[in-house]
Design a protein around this motif. Structure first.
Motif, short mmCIF file in Angstrom:
data_model
loop_
_atom_site.label_atom_id
_atom_site.label_comp_id
_atom_site.label_asym_id
_atom_site.label_seq_id
_atom_site.Cartn_x
_atom_site.Cartn_y
_atom_site.Cartn_z
N THR B 91 0.84 -1.20 0.00
CA THR B 91 0.00 0.00 0.00
C THR B 91 0.87 1.25 0.00
OG1 THR B 91 -1.64 -1.23 1.27
CG2 THR B 91 -1.88 1.16 1.21
N GLU B 92 1.87 1.25 0.90
CA GLU B 92 2.78 2.40 0.98
C GLU B 92 3.53 2.59 -0.34
OE1 GLU B 92 5.14 1.44 4.38
OE2 GLU B 92 3.39 1.55 5.70
N THR B 93 3.99 1.48 -0.89
CA THR B 93 4.77 1.55 -2.13
C THR B 93 3.93 2.14 -3.27
OG1 THR B 93 5.86 -0.45 -1.38
CG2 THR B 93 6.22 0.19 -3.68
N ALA B 94 2.72 1.66 -3.39
CA ALA B 94 1.87 2.12 -4.49
C ALA B 94 1.58 3.61 -4.36
CB ALA B 94 0.57 1.31 -4.51
N ILE B 95 1.28 4.04 -3.13
CA ILE B 95 0.95 5.46 -2.94
C ILE B 95 2.19 6.33 -3.16
CG2 ILE B 95 0.20 7.17 -1.24
CD1 ILE B 95 -1.70 5.05 -0.12
N LYS B 285 -13.28 -20.78 -0.75
CA LYS B 285 -12.87 -21.29 -2.06
C LYS B 285 -13.11 -20.26 -3.18
CE LYS B 285 -17.10 -23.94 -3.16
NZ LYS B 285 -17.76 -22.89 -3.94
N ASP B 286 -13.92 -19.23 -2.87
CA ASP B 286 -14.15 -18.17 -3.85
C ASP B 286 -13.08 -17.07 -3.76
OD1 ASP B 286 -16.45 -19.48 -4.64
OD2 ASP B 286 -17.73 -18.37 -3.26
N VAL B 287 -12.21 -17.19 -2.75
CA VAL B 287 -11.22 -16.13 -2.52
C VAL B 287 -9.91 -16.47 -3.22
CG1 VAL B 287 -9.91 -14.91 -0.75
CG2 VAL B 287 -12.28 -15.57 -0.30
N LYS B 288 -9.37 -15.48 -3.92
CA LYS B 288 -8.10 -15.70 -4.62
C LYS B 288 -7.08 -14.73 -4.04
CE LYS B 288 -6.43 -15.32 -9.31
NZ LYS B 288 -6.87 -14.88 -10.64
N LEU B 289 -5.94 -15.27 -3.65
CA LEU B 289 -4.89 -14.42 -3.09
C LEU B 289 -4.10 -13.81 -4.24
CD1 LEU B 289 -3.82 -13.76 -0.22
CD2 LEU B 289 -2.06 -15.49 -0.60
N THR B 290 -4.19 -12.48 -4.39
CA THR B 290 -3.49 -11.84 -5.51
C THR B 290 -2.41 -10.87 -5.05
OG1 THR B 290 -5.44 -10.42 -5.60
CG2 THR B 290 -5.22 -12.07 -7.33
N ASN B 291 -2.39 -10.56 -3.72
CA ASN B 291 -1.32 -9.75 -3.14
C ASN B 291 -1.00 -8.49 -3.92
OD1 ASN B 291 -0.79 -11.18 -0.80
ND2 ASN B 291 0.48 -12.69 -1.87
N THR B 292 -2.06 -7.77 -4.30
CA THR B 292 -1.87 -6.59 -5.14
C THR B 292 -2.59 -5.39 -4.54
OG1 THR B 292 -1.80 -8.03 -7.06
CG2 THR B 292 -2.18 -5.69 -7.49
N VAL B 293 -1.99 -4.21 -4.68
CA VAL B 293 -2.68 -2.97 -4.33
C VAL B 293 -2.51 -2.00 -5.48
CG1 VAL B 293 -2.57 -0.91 -2.88
CG2 VAL B 293 -2.68 -3.15 -1.81
N ILE B 294 -3.61 -1.33 -5.85
CA ILE B 294 -3.60 -0.40 -6.98
C ILE B 294 -3.90 0.98 -6.43
CG2 ILE B 294 -4.74 0.21 -9.16
CD1 ILE B 294 -5.70 -2.92 -8.95
N ALA B 295 -3.13 1.98 -6.83
CA ALA B 295 -3.38 3.34 -6.36
C ALA B 295 -3.38 4.30 -7.52
CB ALA B 295 -2.33 3.76 -5.33
N SER B 296 -4.37 5.20 -7.52
CA SER B 296 -4.39 6.25 -8.53
C SER B 296 -5.30 7.37 -8.05
CB SER B 296 -4.90 5.72 -9.86
OG SER B 296 -4.94 6.76 -10.82
#
Lengths: 538, 343
Positions: B91-95, B285-296
């Motif tokens: 989160t910090e990195t993206a911001i 089982k519906d949850v997918k671990l994507t380890n991503t944060v998007i900032a804009s």
């Protein structure tokens, strides 16, 4: 104070001190009652057991035990109250009962003389007690609405607090229009909400009836101080019967008594008869100690008294009238409602059945108070008199929150089974049905999907089918139409609550009788409850 | 203690009038009134990089409109995507990559962080509610930059706010970070004109979300039965009353609402995404671990990028398409500068 003009009063006389103690106890008990009432919400965190007053109410315990044919361990605390009464008489009424306290604080003067003999009026409460017990024996606790603890709790929770809440919300919303006030409103709202008042406004269809009954009790208090306690209260009657053999009681010392009749005139319970001789009726005396304070001859004493007098001598006519009325009342209650037949009409809270509610629910409305969505309502009529004011889920008003099992945890008698959250989430209370004559994607061929979006089950019990239909302009359009998966629906009603169609919802939750669940709407006495069963057990 | 009823009522009335008068007087003198928007320079709410000249604004509310389509011709990063195992770090990195929190939050600002806490049913692992670590990382950054107050709020549609705050894990984490959880109050929803609205011209909107200096939208990426996905712009529906009525013509109405609220920053939590049975979830089982944060700063671009995580494009999602057509942001990811980072 009324006795300010009496110079002979010794401010430190034991009677005065004891009366002051009594009033302090009353205040503490009333504050505790209010605290438990206002503080009861599904976030927990009460410093006292939420059902404290109910478990110490022996009438509630007796009714539920008889009505439910079931020993309820926690309600056995009521026996302590009976033991206390055996020693001290109706001290509960004068010292503890919050209903009595409210009536003490709202009484007006000495009141009016009622037609007929006072003792005849006093007998009415025994008739009511009889009716209450008879109703319980017949299997319905509807008359539990006459229990003073449930009466006060239900009236405050389901009629008075909603009005106060609306008052606060409206005032806040009005004042919020003035910008300079917003900061202080922020602070006051944070204080009122969730601590004192719920965030959402509860609305109960039964409020008016419940409120009118409470208003009537208060109005009668002007006719005669503690009219309710003197003539009507079935709990007072029960304690009055026990206190006939109480060991300590107030009596007038014949040696000192000047027969001035002052005590009889001022007794707020009408417990003292001065003609021909001065007699304190223990069954009516609430140990308020007013007579001891007021007696100029210091003739009243509270002391050990051999339990001799067992005199309950209503006239034969009184007795027959009371019994007859009780029989009629008790019998009427079990007349099936003319619109019910043998079909269930109401959706009940998870863990409750028609039978468990009829026989065990003391109509206290704690479950109604604790329900975070306001969907749990005191039922009004459709299921018949024998189910009056038992809880029912009205999904258009509020839904059964998937993350909440508070009603079962709150119920003092087990009328609603205390299910764990996991079990409650599997408990089927109803079944959703889509009204294709009202549902937007069926009628207008427009997408809506709110019910599907809201459905809380891990695998959604409402699915969307893409259907190609002919649009208004004659060209084919694809519309997403909801469909209920019966095996997955738990009947929580959030779909009905959120349905954006005006008026009745286009998806309604109806009572369901899933296979595998015993009990149900029969008249049997065993309350088989699908313990986390229902259709999802597998 | 002898005071009769009339005296009592009279003194209550006097005190009441006195207090109200005093309060109005003080606020008109500018002494008190903690509610008034801080006189600090208003933050430019449009996603224009700080290098460009800030528009002079007469008042911070309502937010200026219409905002021109954000310019992608800029040296700084328009949208950042960070991947890694620590939600707080990414989160910090993206911001940081899009100019740091200082670009959006100025000292003394009143900040509202709006996560998605739509139901009180499950812990955050079920991906129905925003990751607490993502929320707290933002709260901390705001406070470190000197924000006067950081409030976190949402209006759950299932269950009570307090329970939802608690069960999501967000309440505890935010309080520990020094932020405030606000249970949204009925009185604060006010009928608000939506000048740029195409379908709706006004709605009951949470006043504080409009008054706040900075609104940071922190949705979680999930599936949704009608909009297909619920991302940043749809998350703004938690700031209005009666959202169920939004669903006819949902895409246009959400775009209209976005044109009113214009969050200064959108941070999409895609640490875990919910790929079915959304938005409520309940099945791991519906949850997918994507380890991503998007900032804009651009709510449309952020949503459009998040859609790619579900193998969709912005054009597939009606809300994104409509918002882009209204000029609320860009959904063409090729035309903007995207920085992808791994930590």
């Amino acid at each position: 104070m009324s006795d300010a003009g009496r110079p002979q009063d010794n401010r430190h006389s034991p009677a005065l001190v004891w009366r002051r103690i009594r009033i302090s106890v009353q205040i503490i008990a009333f504050i505790a009652f209010l605290y438990l009432l206002i503080g009861l919400n599904n976030n927990g965190n009460l410093l006292l057991p939420h059902h404290l007053f109910f478990v110490f109410d022996p009438l509630a315990g007796i009714m539920a035990t008889i009505g439910g044919r079931e020993f309820i361990p926690v309600m056995a605390f009521g026996l302590l109250t009976l033991v206390l009464t055996l020693f001290l008489g109706r001290a509960w009424c004068g010292w503890v009962c919050p209903m009595g306290t409210v009536l003490d604080w709202t009484k007006g003067g000495r009141g009016k003389r009622l037609p007929g003999r006072d003792s005849a009026w006093q007998t009415v409460k025994y008739g009511l007690l009889f009716a209450v017990l008879l109703g319980s024996a017949f299997g319905t606790l509807t008359l539990a609405f006459l229990d003073p603890i449930t009466l006060l709790y239900r009236s405050l929770a389901s009629a008075v607090l909603p009005v106060i809440n609306a008052l606060i919300t409206n005032t806040e919303t009005l004042l919020y229009g003035f910008e300079p006030l917003r900061g202080s409103l922020d602070v006051s709202d944070a204080f009122f909400r969730s601590v004192i008042m719920p965030v959402s406004q509860p609305v109960y269809a039964a409020s008016i009836l419940i409120g009118l009954l409470f208003a009537a009790v208060l109005a009668l208090n002007v006719v005669k101080p503690r009219f309710w306690c003197r003539y009507l209260c079935p709990l007072g009657a029960l304690l009055g019967l026990v206190s006939r053999v109480s060991i300590f009681r107030i009596t007038a010392r014949e040696t000192e008594c000047t027969s001035c009749g002052r005590c009889a005139r001022d007794c707020p319970m009408g417990a003292i008869k001065s003609e021909p001789d001065l007699v304190v009726q223990t069954s009516e005396c609430t140990l308020c100690l007013d007579c001891m304070v007021k007696c100029r001859a210091d003739a009243m004493s509270f002391a050990y008294h051999a339990p001799t007098a067992l005199a309950y001598e209503p006239s034969r006519r009184q007795f027959i009238t009371a019994s007859g009325l009780a029989l009629v009342a008790g019998g009427l209650l079990r007349l099936p409602s003319f619109i019910r037949g043998d079909k269930r009409l109401l959706v009940r809270p998870p863990g409750a059945t028609e039978d468990s509610l009829r026989g065990l629910c003391i109509r206290c409305n704690q479950c109604v108070k604790v329900c975070p969505t306001g969907g749990l309502q005191p039922s009004v009529m459709p299921e018949g008199l024998d189910q009056l004011w038992t809880p029912t889920l009205v999904s258009r008003v509020g839904y059964c929150d998937y993350s909440c099992n508070a009603c079962g945890q709150t119920c003092p008698t087990g009328a609603i089974e205390p299910l764990t959250l996991e079990a409650k989430r599997r408990e089927v209370i109803g079944l959703a049905r889509i009204d294709e004559d009202r549902c937007i994607p069926f009628v207008e061929n427009r997408d809506c999907i709110v019910c599907e979006e809201m459905c809380p089950t891990p695998e959604k019990a409402i699915v969307l089918d893409d259907v190609v239909v002919t649009g208004k302009d004659g060209r084919p359009v694809t519309v997403r139409r909801p469909r209920v998966i019966h095996q997955l629906c738990i009947g929580c009603g959030i779909c009905e609550y959120k349905c954006p169609v005006e008026g009745p919802s286009a998806i309604v939750v109806e009572p369901s009788e899933p296979e595998g669940r015993q009990g149900g709407s029969g008249n049997g006495q065993g309350f088989g409850r699908g313990n986390g069963g229902g259709r999802n057990a597998a | 203690m002898s005071i009769n009823r009339r005296e009592f009522l009279r003194s209550i009335l006097a005190w009441g009038i006195g207090l109200i008068a005093a309060r109005s007087l003080f606020s008109s003198l500018g002494c008190s009134a903690p509610v008034q928007p801080s006189p600090a320079a208003p933050v430019t709410p449009s996603p224009i990089p700080p290098s460009s000249t800030p528009q002079p604004l007469p008042t911070p509310t309502p937010k200026p409109s219409p905002t021109p389509t954000p310019s992608p011709r800029t040296s700084s990063t328009y949208l950042a995507v960070a991947r890694g195992n620590s939600p707080a770090t990414i989160t910090e990195t993206a911001i940081k990559a899009i100019g740091g929190i200082e670009r959006f939050v100025k000292p003394g600002n009143d900040v509202i962080v709006k996560p998605n806490i739509c139901v009180a049913y499950h812990t955050y692992e079920y991906a129905a509610t925003t990751n607490p670590e993502v929320v707290t990382a933002i709260v901390k950054m705001c406070l470190d930059t000197g924000a006067r107050r950081v409030r976190v709020m949402d209006q759950p549609f299932g269950g009570s706010a307090e329970q939802a705050y608690q069960r999501s894990g967000i309440a505890e984490a935010v309080r520990a970070a020094g932020g405030q959880m606000e249970v949204m109050a009925r009185m604060k929803y006010r009928n608000t004109p939506i000048p740029d609205g195409k379908d709706i011209k006004s709605w009951l909107v949470y006043q504080d979300a409009i008054d706040a200096d900075v609104l940071i939208n922190v949705p979680i990426a999930k599936t949704h039965g009608l909009s297909r996905l619920t991302l940043g712009m749809k998350n703004l529906m938690g700031l209005i009353l009666d959202p169920a009525r939004f669903h006819s013509n949902l895409a246009q109405r959400v775009a209209d609402l976005t044109s009113l609220l214009r969050p200064e920053l959108t941070v999409i939590d895609a640490v875990r995404i919910l790929t079915a049975n959304g938005p409520t979830g309940g099945n791991l089982k519906d949850v997918k671990l994507t380890n991503t944060v998007i900032a804009s700063a651009d709510p449309v671009a952020a949503d459009a990028y998040a859609a790619t995580l579900f193998n969709l494009t912005g054009n597939d999602i009606p809300i994104i398409r409509t918002a882009a057509q209204m000029g609320l942001g860009r959904m063409d990811l090729k035309s903007i500068r995207i920085e992808e980072l791994s930590v």
